[in-house]
Design a protein around this motif. Structure first.
Motif, PDB file in Angstrom:
ATOM      1  N   MET B  56     -14.157  61.432 -84.913  1.00 50.06           N
ATOM      2  CA  MET B  56     -14.895  60.068 -84.718  1.00 50.06           C
ATOM      3  C   MET B  56     -13.852  59.113 -83.803  1.00 50.06           C
ATOM      4  N   ASN B  57     -14.409  58.081 -83.038  1.00 46.16           N
ATOM      5  CA  ASN B  57     -13.759  57.350 -82.062  1.00 46.16           C
ATOM      6  C   ASN B  57     -12.746  56.458 -82.488  1.00 46.16           C
ATOM      7  N   ALA B  58     -12.379  55.953 -83.662  1.00 43.25           N
ATOM      8  CA  ALA B  58     -11.432  55.067 -84.090  1.00 43.25           C
ATOM      9  C   ALA B  58     -10.097  55.535 -83.693  1.00 43.25           C
ATOM     10  N   ALA B  64     -10.541  60.631 -75.198  1.00 43.25           N
ATOM     11  CA  ALA B  64     -10.535  62.159 -74.897  1.00 43.25           C
ATOM     12  C   ALA B  64     -12.127  62.487 -74.845  1.00 43.25           C
ATOM     13  N   ARG B  65     -12.847  62.011 -75.854  1.00 40.01           N
ATOM     14  CA  ARG B  65     -14.207  62.263 -75.774  1.00 40.01           C
ATOM     15  C   ARG B  65     -15.108  62.037 -74.718  1.00 40.01           C
ATOM     16  N   LYS B  66     -14.887  60.672 -74.122  1.00 41.52           N
ATOM     17  CA  LYS B  66     -15.446  60.586 -72.676  1.00 41.52           C
ATOM     18  C   LYS B  66     -14.850  61.619 -71.734  1.00 41.52           C
ATOM     19  N   PHE B  67     -13.538  62.011 -71.845  1.00 43.03           N
ATOM     20  CA  PHE B  67     -13.277  62.902 -70.705  1.00 43.03           C
ATOM     21  C   PHE B  67     -13.788  64.120 -71.014  1.00 43.03           C
ATOM     22  N   TRP B  68     -14.085  64.545 -72.260  1.00 51.34           N
ATOM     23  CA  TRP B  68     -14.769  65.879 -72.589  1.00 51.34           C
ATOM     24  C   TRP B  68     -16.324  65.631 -71.985  1.00 51.34           C
ATOM     25  N   GLU B  85     -10.986  74.817 -73.701  1.00 53.74           N
ATOM     26  CA  GLU B  85     -11.355  74.692 -75.255  1.00 53.74           C
ATOM     27  C   GLU B  85     -11.224  73.384 -75.651  1.00 53.74           C
ATOM     28  N   VAL B  86     -12.007  73.210 -76.511  1.00 57.59           N
ATOM     29  CA  VAL B  86     -12.203  71.637 -77.152  1.00 57.59           C
ATOM     30  C   VAL B  86     -12.235  71.707 -78.898  1.00 57.59           C
ATOM     31  N   SER B 115       1.828  68.757 -71.898  1.00 50.29           N
ATOM     32  CA  SER B 115       0.618  68.097 -72.368  1.00 50.29           C
ATOM     33  C   SER B 115       0.422  66.719 -72.081  1.00 50.29           C
ATOM     34  N   ILE B 116      -0.547  66.292 -71.940  1.00 49.04           N
ATOM     35  CA  ILE B 116      -0.952  64.655 -71.792  1.00 49.04           C
ATOM     36  C   ILE B 116      -1.173  63.992 -72.992  1.00 49.04           C
ATOM     37  N   ASP B 117      -0.716  63.025 -73.276  1.00 47.08           N
ATOM     38  CA  ASP B 117      -1.111  62.209 -74.572  1.00 47.08           C
ATOM     39  C   ASP B 117      -2.288  61.557 -74.054  1.00 47.08           C
ATOM     40  N   CYS B 118      -3.519  61.526 -74.742  1.00 48.97           N
ATOM     41  CA  CYS B 118      -4.752  60.827 -74.310  1.00 48.97           C
ATOM     42  C   CYS B 118      -4.941  59.634 -75.457  1.00 48.97           C
ATOM     43  N   LYS B 119      -3.973  59.423 -76.083  1.00 52.36           N
ATOM     44  CA  LYS B 119      -4.425  58.376 -77.378  1.00 52.36           C
ATOM     45  C   LYS B 119      -4.370  56.930 -76.719  1.00 52.36           C
ATOM     46  N   SER B 120      -5.499  55.939 -76.833  1.00 52.84           N
ATOM     47  CA  SER B 120      -5.635  54.923 -76.236  1.00 52.84           C
ATOM     48  C   SER B 120      -5.626  54.803 -75.033  1.00 52.84           C
ATOM     49  N   LYS B 121      -6.246  55.924 -74.378  1.00 47.13           N
ATOM     50  CA  LYS B 121      -6.346  55.719 -72.795  1.00 47.13           C
ATOM     51  C   LYS B 121      -7.870  56.056 -72.345  1.00 47.13           C
ATOM     52  N   GLN B 122      -8.007  55.495 -71.036  1.00 46.72           N
ATOM     53  CA  GLN B 122      -9.321  55.871 -70.618  1.00 46.72           C
ATOM     54  C   GLN B 122      -9.607  56.961 -70.122  1.00 46.72           C
TER      55      GLN B 122
END
Lengths: 282, 153
Positions: B56-58, B64-68, B85-86, B115-122
């Motif tokens: 879920m998005n929260a 990350a989801r948008k990136f996928w 892989e996702v 690794s790239i941290d994707c938390k709270s990123k566009q």
């Protein structure tokens, strides 16, 4: 009392005078005048029929155009590149490739149905054939069995050696069947033990295997035939072979149906679970 | 079920600003797969990409989801041999949700794992970071297929 009873017996349909417990009453059926459709309604119906007819004729005409004339046309390998990209990161089982073909036929014609046997099946069935007759074994292998073996397999299993038992089905001929009892304890719990009751002990090995290998049935729904022909992890050639097999099966099914006007094949769309639809040659 | 037309204001707006016509919309979709904004790159030094995020998005997992959904499609289109892989993690409790990582792992060909941290990123920012990290090569404009209607040409 004004009601008249003649002869004491009155049928309801005739005059609708009945007597219940000494009382007399009458019923009458309500008769409606036949509905006269106004000229406007009649005109509307005529126009609708005409519109449908025109649409049908246009469909027939369009189906004669080559698939290349569509702006969404691509060859299959190019289309698969787009579909695989659309399906990125999805589980392999979820990402299936399907085909949808429009069938243009007269109204009232029996729906098209048939079955395809894919050169590359979606789910592989592993079948082992056991026989003493080398001819039968060859027949089984030709029909698509994974392996064919004789008493050496039985000996290997009964000795408890490491034997490949990864099969969905084992088929035996009647001549080898008595020897199988030795290894029934191994095969039984796995549901692999051949028996005449299950129909897996037979002399017609070829027919049984080709039947068991699984043909994909298809059926016309809403004047379309749709079928899953592959998964995203299939090679391009495999998908193309499966599409060709489907094309042949659909054409065969069409030739078996009698109708006044010839049944035509409209445009064919290749698509995936989450991907766009792309028009291909069929 | 017969086809039912959905009112225009009830349709889900998957991608905004696409043409209304069926064929043009489909062409636009296909062109988006081939060339999503700023993601037509070739990754010659990467052996594998792995994206992990929550279902879920929260709590900052939307990027990350948008990136996928957007960028990875185009990356796959230009790198058909690159395994991607996702993993979408299902988190039941709130604590798990807060602790769930949102990471893009990059397996380089020389054995390194970055690794790239994707938390709270566009998703655009994740893409830029990925390109910087791997020094990817941009696909020339003329090599990207663009689909057009015959009549439009």
């Amino acid at each position: 009392m004004y009601a008249l009873v003649r002869g004491g017996r009155v049928s309801l349909s005739e005059g609708a005078i009945a007597s219940v417990g000494g009382r007399l009453f009458t019923t009458s059926s309500r008769t409606l005048a036949p509905a006269v459709k106004s000229k406007k309604e009649l005109d509307a119906k005529k126009a609708k029929d005409k519109r449908l007819e025109r649409r049908e004729a246009k469909k027939r005409l369009d189906s004669k155009k080559p698939a290349k004339s569509s702006p969404l046309f691509m060859d299959i390998s190019n289309a698969l590149r787009y579909l695989r990209a659309a399906e990125v990161g999805r589980p392999v089982k979820e990402a299936s490739i399907s085909i949808q073909t429009a069938i243009i036929s007269e109204r009232g014609t029996a729906p098209l149905q048939g079955a395809v046997r894919f050169p590359k099946p979606l789910k592989e069935t592993r079948i082992l054939c056991l026989s003493l007759d080398p001819e039968k074994k060859q027949e089984a292998l030709d029909a698509g069995a994974t392996a064919a073996d004789d008493t050496s397999f039985i000996d290997a299993v009964s000795e408890g050696g490491a034997v490949d038992l990864n099969y969905d089905k084992i088929i035996a001929t009647p001549d080898i069947e008595p020897m199988l009892r030795k290894i029934a304890r191994v095969l039984g719990p796995r549901g692999l033990m051949p028996s005449a009751k299950k129909g897996t002990v037979t002399n017609e090995v070829g027919n049984l295997i080709s039947g068991a290998l699984g043909t994909q049935p298809f059926r016309e729904r809403n004047s379309n035939v749709s079928l899953t022909v592959g998964r995203c992890d299939f090679m391009d050639e495999d998908v193309i072979k499966n599409v060709l097999a489907t094309s042949k099966a659909v054409r065969d099914a069409i030739s078996g149906i009698k109708s006044k006007k010839p049944i035509l094949i409209g445009r064919t769309v290749l698509s995936s679970t989450h991907g766009p639809g792309i028009v291909i040659n069929f | 079920m017969p086809y039912q037309k959905i009112a225009e204001n009830l349709r889900p707006l998957l991608i905004k600003g696409l043409p209304k016509s069926k064929v043009y919309k489909q062409l636009a979709h296909l062109n988006l797969i081939a060339n999503y904004e700023g993601s037509a790159y070739r990754f010659n030094d990467v052996s594998k990409l792995e994206l992990i995020f929550k279902k879920m998005n929260a709590y900052g997992h939307m990027g990350a989801r948008k990136f996928w959904m957007n960028n990875l499609r185009t990356i796959n289109f230009h790198n058909p041999q690159l395994p991607i892989e996702v993993h979408r993690v299902e988190c039941a409790t709130k604590e798990e949700q807060m602790n769930c990582p949102s990471v893009l792992k990059v397996y380089l060909k020389d054995g390194q794992i970055k690794s790239i941290d994707c938390k709270s990123k566009q998703h655009q920012d994740i893409m830029k970071e990925l390109v910087e990290l791997t020094k990817a090569e941009k696909v020339p404009e003329e090599e990207i297929p663009v689909l057009k209607d015959e009549a439009e040409k």
